[in-house]
Write an enzyme that holds these catalytic residues in place. Structure first.
Site, PDB file in Angstrom:
ATOM      1  N   THR A 116      -3.451   3.045   0.441  1.00 53.05           N
ATOM      2  CA  THR A 116      -4.066   1.831  -0.098  1.00 53.05           C
ATOM      3  C   THR A 116      -5.079   1.337   0.932  1.00 53.05           C
ATOM      4  OG1 THR A 116      -1.998   1.274  -1.209  1.00 53.05           O
ATOM      5  CG2 THR A 116      -3.637  -0.488  -1.014  1.00 53.05           C
ATOM      6  N   LYS A 139      -5.768  -0.446  -7.560  1.00 52.89           N
ATOM      7  CA  LYS A 139      -4.593  -0.661  -6.707  1.00 52.89           C
ATOM      8  C   LYS A 139      -4.632  -2.047  -6.059  1.00 52.89           C
ATOM      9  CE  LYS A 139      -1.013   0.172  -4.072  1.00 52.89           C
ATOM     10  NZ  LYS A 139       0.320  -0.129  -4.623  1.00 52.89           N
ATOM     11  N   ASN A 184      -1.797  -4.946  -6.429  1.00 51.01           N
ATOM     12  CA  ASN A 184      -1.053  -5.504  -5.293  1.00 51.01           C
ATOM     13  C   ASN A 184      -1.323  -6.978  -5.051  1.00 51.01           C
ATOM     14  OD1 ASN A 184       0.134  -3.045  -5.105  1.00 51.01           O
ATOM     15  ND2 ASN A 184       0.136  -3.045  -2.873  1.00 51.01           N
TER      16      ASN A 184
END
Ligand code: NAP
Length: 287
Positions: free
Chosen positions: A96, A169, A173
């Site tokens: 990430t 992503k 998150n």
């Protein structure tokens, strides 16, 4: 079957690499701390002595590293991967790191080499059982090339062109950070109002943050915050969320407040615990 270089054997990288090996691929692994390569070597992986060596002869190279800074080091540091890449080799970054890092690194690769971004949702249990969600940023042609490999790891989605997987992503998150902090604040309010924590957790299990209550209830009730997803990574993700938004002139007030809680918890010693340790910090407990 493909020849795969796999770099970054942390909590996630280790079970992911093990699945690729069991899936019949030929694996060369590298990790900054060499001891984490031992189990995979015993299962048949070749161990490379540097990131550059891990690229030799590989069809694709996968990185699963902590942060953008770690990816920079592995790609462009001493004996780095980037200089060893040749035309036709595809790098799949599953860390990430956000879309800006992916695009910046892609622009500095040797001519003909390319990066596909493919970060994942799900944690160690999903990495072990092949049930991750993989968000892929790639051209259609690159996507079709990497899909059969990534399908060994879970459900694969084509988010869009290069950088889109990393972008998806960050969006995912932002929500995860919000959910865990909301859970911590809800329990802290319950404590202050003298409600029984098990009643609060039962009621929250049927609320919009139900999935995280169910996933983290045992950690909260036992006080065991052994890491699946380290708090330092959750804090890093919110940093990346806020930076990506700011670079596009968006202010995310709630994400900023959530980041503050995670940074506070990290400063109080919880950085290497599971990110759910932020709940204990918000409740004023030691994790
Ligand atoms: P981790 O257990 O902390 O492992 C991090 C890996 O990065 C290790 O292999 C570590 O090597 C390496 N590394 C760190 N700094 C480095 C540097 N400067 N140079 C070279 N290597 C370096 O992390 P993880 O939980 O596997 O997560 C990996 C990535 O996936 C992160 O971006 C994380 O945000 C993301 N992610 C994690 C989860 C989860 O539930 N854990 C879920 C989804 C996504 P050493 O072994 O030498 O320290």
């Amino acid at each position: 079957m493909a020849k795969i270089g796999f770099l970054g054997l942390g909590e996630m990288g280790t079970p992911m690499a093990a699945r690729l090996l069991r899936g019949g691929h030929q694996l060369t692994v590298w990790n900054r701390s060499p001891k984490r390569t031992v189990a995979l070597a015993n299962d048949g992986a070749t161990v490379a002595s540097s990131p550059a060596n891990a690229a030799a002869g590989a069809d694709v190279i996968i990185t699963m590293l902590a942060t953008p800074e770690a990816l920079e080091q592995v790609l462009f540091g001493s004996e780095g991967l980037a200089a060893a890449l040749s035309a036709g080799q595809l790098l799949i970054d599953m860390s990430t790191v956000g879309p800006d890092e992916v695009r910046s690194a892609a622009a500095r690769l040797p001519h003909g080499a390319a990066i596909v971004d493919a970060p994942v949702r799900g944690s160690v249990p999903q990495a072990t059982s092949g049930k991750l969600e993989v968000f892929v940023g790639a051209t259609r042609e690159q996507y079709e090339r990497v899909r059969p490999i990534l399908e060994l790891l879970g459900t694969v989605r084509h988010a869009g062109g290069p950088g889109s997987g990393a972008a998806m992503k960050l969006v995912a998150n932002l929500v995860l950070g919000g959910a865990i902090v909301t859970l911590g604040e809800a329990l802290a309010l319950g404590d202050a109002l003298e409600l029984k924590p098990d009643l609060v957790l039962d009621v929250l299990a049927d609320s919009p943050i139900g999935p995280i209550v169910k996933a983290k209830r045992v950690n909260i009730e036992t006080g065991d915050f052994s890491p699946s997803f380290k708090l330092r990574h959750a804090a890093k993700d919110l940093r990346l969320v806020i930076e990506a938004a700011a670079a596009r002139r968006r202010k995310l007030q709630q994400a900023e407040a959530n980041r503050e809680w995670l940074d506070d918890a990290a400063a109080r010693g919880a950085a290497d615990l599971d990110f759910s340790a932020v709940v204990a910090a918000i409740r004023g407990e030691n994790a």
